[in-house]
Design a protein around this motif. Structure first.
Motif, short mmCIF file in Angstrom:
data_model
loop_
_atom_site.label_atom_id
_atom_site.label_comp_id
_atom_site.label_asym_id
_atom_site.label_seq_id
_atom_site.Cartn_x
_atom_site.Cartn_y
_atom_site.Cartn_z
N CYS A 71 0.84 -1.20 0.00
CA CYS A 71 0.00 0.00 0.00
C CYS A 71 0.88 1.26 0.00
N GLN A 72 1.95 1.25 0.75
CA GLN A 72 2.86 2.41 0.80
C GLN A 72 3.43 2.71 -0.58
N GLN A 73 3.83 1.67 -1.31
CA GLN A 73 4.38 1.87 -2.65
C GLN A 73 3.31 2.44 -3.59
N VAL A 74 2.07 1.93 -3.47
CA VAL A 74 1.00 2.44 -4.34
C VAL A 74 0.74 3.91 -4.04
N VAL A 75 0.69 4.28 -2.76
CA VAL A 75 0.47 5.68 -2.39
C VAL A 75 1.57 6.57 -3.00
N GLU A 76 2.80 6.09 -2.95
CA GLU A 76 3.91 6.87 -3.51
C GLU A 76 3.84 6.98 -5.04
N LEU A 77 3.15 6.04 -5.68
CA LEU A 77 3.08 6.03 -7.15
C LEU A 77 1.81 6.66 -7.71
N VAL A 78 0.85 7.00 -6.83
CA VAL A 78 -0.46 7.45 -7.31
C VAL A 78 -0.37 8.67 -8.22
N SER A 79 0.42 9.65 -7.86
CA SER A 79 0.50 10.86 -8.71
C SER A 79 1.02 10.51 -10.10
N ASP A 80 2.07 9.73 -10.16
CA ASP A 80 2.61 9.33 -11.46
C ASP A 80 1.61 8.46 -12.22
N TYR A 81 0.88 7.62 -11.49
CA TYR A 81 -0.15 6.78 -12.14
C TYR A 81 -1.22 7.67 -12.77
N LEU A 82 -1.71 8.64 -12.02
CA LEU A 82 -2.75 9.53 -12.55
C LEU A 82 -2.23 10.38 -13.70
N ASP A 83 -0.94 10.70 -13.68
CA ASP A 83 -0.34 11.49 -14.77
C ASP A 83 -0.01 10.63 -15.99
N GLY A 84 -0.17 9.30 -15.86
CA GLY A 84 0.21 8.42 -16.96
C GLY A 84 1.71 8.34 -17.16
N ALA A 85 2.46 8.59 -16.08
CA ALA A 85 3.92 8.65 -16.18
C ALA A 85 4.61 7.33 -15.80
N LEU A 86 3.84 6.31 -15.45
CA LEU A 86 4.46 5.03 -15.08
C LEU A 86 4.72 4.19 -16.33
#
Length: 84
Positions: free
Chosen positions: A9-24
Motif C-alpha cells: 500500500c505504501q508503494q502504491v500511495v507513492e506512485l499514485v501521482s505518477d499513475y494519474l499522470d500516466g507517467a508510469l
C-alpha cells in the motif's frame, strides 16, 4: 516458481501521482492496477486523489485570499524537506 511481484500500500500511495499522470511504465502501471483491484483502501485513496485534483483544478489563483495562498505555500514548503 517465483510469485509475481506485488506492491505494498505504501508503494502504491507513492506512485499514485505518477499513475494519474500516466507517467508510469506499463509494467508498473499494471502492478498498481492489480493492487487497486484487490485493495479497497487504496482504491478509495485513488478516488479521493482524483476528486481533489478535479476540485483544485477548478480554483484559479486569483480566487484565493492572501491568507489561503500564504497557508498553501507554507504547507507545500513543509511537505518535503529542502534538498541539500
Amino acid at each position: 516458481m517465483t510469485p509475481p511481484p506485488t506492491l505494498s500500500c505504501q508503494q502504491v500511495v507513492e506512485l499514485v501521482s505518477d499513475y494519474l499522470d500516466g507517467a508510469l511504465d506499463p509494467s508498473t502501471a499494471t502492478l498498481v492496477e492489480e493492487h487497486l483491484a484487490q485493495c479497497p483502501g487504496c482504491a478509495t485513496y485513488l478516488e479521493q486523489m482524483r476528486q481533489t485534483i478535479g476540485l483544485l483544478g477548478a480554483v484559479r489563483e486569483d480566487q484565493l485570499s492572501e491568507a489561503t495562498r500564504t497557508g498553501l505555500m507554507a504547507a507545500f514548503r513543509d511537505l518535503r524537506p529542502p534538498r541539500p
